[in-house]
Motif scaffolding. Sequence first.
Motif, PDB file in Angstrom:
ATOM      1  N   GLY A  67     -13.126  13.476  20.405  1.00  0.00           N
ATOM      2  CA  GLY A  67     -12.593  14.318  21.462  1.00  0.00           C
ATOM      3  C   GLY A  67     -13.436  14.279  22.726  1.00  0.00           C
ATOM      4  N   ARG A  68     -13.086  15.165  23.650  1.00  0.00           N
ATOM      5  CA  ARG A  68     -13.855  15.324  24.896  1.00  0.00           C
ATOM      6  C   ARG A  68     -14.353  16.758  24.979  1.00  0.00           C
ATOM      7  NH1 ARG A  68     -13.417  11.249  28.668  1.00  0.00           N
ATOM      8  NH2 ARG A  68     -11.677   9.807  28.416  1.00  0.00           N
ATOM      9  N   ALA A  69     -15.464  16.954  25.683  1.00  0.00           N
ATOM     10  CA  ALA A  69     -16.019  18.301  25.832  1.00  0.00           C
ATOM     11  C   ALA A  69     -16.521  18.500  27.263  1.00  0.00           C
ATOM     12  CB  ALA A  69     -17.159  18.510  24.836  1.00  0.00           C
ATOM     13  N   VAL A  70     -16.005  19.533  27.921  1.00  0.00           N
ATOM     14  CA  VAL A  70     -16.459  19.893  29.265  1.00  0.00           C
ATOM     15  C   VAL A  70     -16.759  21.383  29.260  1.00  0.00           C
ATOM     16  CG1 VAL A  70     -15.865  19.992  31.724  1.00  0.00           C
ATOM     17  CG2 VAL A  70     -15.003  18.112  30.333  1.00  0.00           C
ATOM     18  N   SER A  71     -17.944  21.767  29.753  1.00  0.00           N
ATOM     19  CA  SER A  71     -18.294  23.184  29.818  1.00  0.00           C
ATOM     20  C   SER A  71     -17.199  23.951  30.556  1.00  0.00           C
ATOM     21  CB  SER A  71     -19.629  23.388  30.542  1.00  0.00           C
ATOM     22  OG  SER A  71     -20.688  22.948  29.742  1.00  0.00           O
ATOM     23  N   PRO A  72     -16.710  25.052  29.992  1.00  0.00           N
ATOM     24  CA  PRO A  72     -15.651  25.825  30.643  1.00  0.00           C
ATOM     25  C   PRO A  72     -16.006  26.218  32.075  1.00  0.00           C
ATOM     26  CG  PRO A  72     -16.011  26.619  28.413  1.00  0.00           C
ATOM     27  CD  PRO A  72     -17.095  25.626  28.689  1.00  0.00           C
ATOM     28  N   ALA A  73     -17.283  26.527  32.309  1.00  0.00           N
ATOM     29  CA  ALA A  73     -17.714  26.938  33.650  1.00  0.00           C
ATOM     30  C   ALA A  73     -17.538  25.814  34.674  1.00  0.00           C
ATOM     31  CB  ALA A  73     -19.170  27.378  33.623  1.00  0.00           C
ATOM     32  N   LEU A  74     -17.557  24.558  34.205  1.00  0.00           N
ATOM     33  CA  LEU A  74     -17.410  23.415  35.110  1.00  0.00           C
ATOM     34  C   LEU A  74     -15.964  22.966  35.248  1.00  0.00           C
ATOM     35  CD1 LEU A  74     -20.361  21.180  33.840  1.00  0.00           C
ATOM     36  CD2 LEU A  74     -20.329  22.549  35.916  1.00  0.00           C
ATOM     37  N   ALA A  75     -15.186  23.151  34.192  1.00  0.00           N
ATOM     38  CA  ALA A  75     -13.851  22.554  34.131  1.00  0.00           C
ATOM     39  C   ALA A  75     -12.963  22.958  35.302  1.00  0.00           C
ATOM     40  CB  ALA A  75     -13.185  22.925  32.809  1.00  0.00           C
ATOM     41  N   LEU A  76     -12.901  24.260  35.588  1.00  0.00           N
ATOM     42  CA  LEU A  76     -12.009  24.741  36.651  1.00  0.00           C
ATOM     43  C   LEU A  76     -12.409  24.163  37.998  1.00  0.00           C
ATOM     44  CD1 LEU A  76      -9.575  26.554  37.018  1.00  0.00           C
ATOM     45  CD2 LEU A  76     -11.120  28.436  37.557  1.00  0.00           C
ATOM     46  N   THR A  77     -13.703  24.143  38.269  1.00  0.00           N
ATOM     47  CA  THR A  77     -14.200  23.582  39.533  1.00  0.00           C
ATOM     48  C   THR A  77     -13.784  22.129  39.675  1.00  0.00           C
ATOM     49  OG1 THR A  77     -16.152  24.965  39.265  1.00  0.00           O
ATOM     50  CG2 THR A  77     -16.288  23.247  40.914  1.00  0.00           C
ATOM     51  N   PHE A  78     -13.952  21.364  38.601  1.00  0.00           N
ATOM     52  CA  PHE A  78     -13.668  19.933  38.651  1.00  0.00           C
ATOM     53  C   PHE A  78     -12.187  19.648  38.854  1.00  0.00           C
ATOM     54  CE2 PHE A  78     -17.585  19.203  35.806  1.00  0.00           C
ATOM     55  CZ  PHE A  78     -18.385  19.094  36.918  1.00  0.00           C
ATOM     56  N   TRP A  79     -11.351  20.355  38.129  1.00  0.00           N
ATOM     57  CA  TRP A  79      -9.932  20.030  38.200  1.00  0.00           C
ATOM     58  C   TRP A  79      -9.269  20.566  39.457  1.00  0.00           C
ATOM     59  CZ3 TRP A  79     -10.791  20.823  32.552  1.00  0.00           C
ATOM     60  CH2 TRP A  79     -10.853  19.581  31.900  1.00  0.00           C
TER      61      TRP A  79
END
Length: 200
Positions: A121-133
């Motif tokens: 799978g993939r893993a992205v810290s929730p705190a970063l995900a919104l900013t990135f997308w």
Amino acid sequence: MRILLAEDQAMLRSAMSALLDMEDDIEVIGEAENGEQALAMTRDLQPDLCLLDIEMPHMSGLEVAEQLKNQGSPCKIVILTTFSRVGYFQRAMRAGVRGFLLKDSPIGELADALRTVQGGGRAVSPALALTFWEAENPLTEREREVLKLAAEGLPAGEIAQRLHLTAGTVRNYLSEAFQKLEAKNRIDAIAIAGKNGWLD
């Protein structure tokens, strides 16, 4: 799961290694203090997964990831960062990175993310995900090239020569970039693009 940990801060590296080793299914088989060492140790030790700090001496975690991808390494890559720069994230995805996590994540969250990545799978810290997308790079490839050369201090005429364009076309690209970045001038545009990692 056999892990190589690369982090240039010795105290943090030792603490993370000790905490990860306490997990039943995780074994830290090597520790690197810079990117070059991480690349060499990955070749020698053949870990299942590399946990790479994004900013290290000699080679960054992203550069190590890109080299491993080019070499066809089966090792899965997870990047650790303190930076929520969109450009870094996009570059990491292009390099085949499977995880993008904050350094200050709880160790349990980090261990779970490593298991997710090891499982495919993939893993992205929730705190970063919104900013990135939410924040895609608004610049075209050509606008990025022009702005990158401008960041090196080159005038429009010299940028035009380098890219085989007219000076007027270069000024148009710069103007477009300024508008997209809502920048007041060249220095402002370079600062905004640099902060977001859009010139990398």
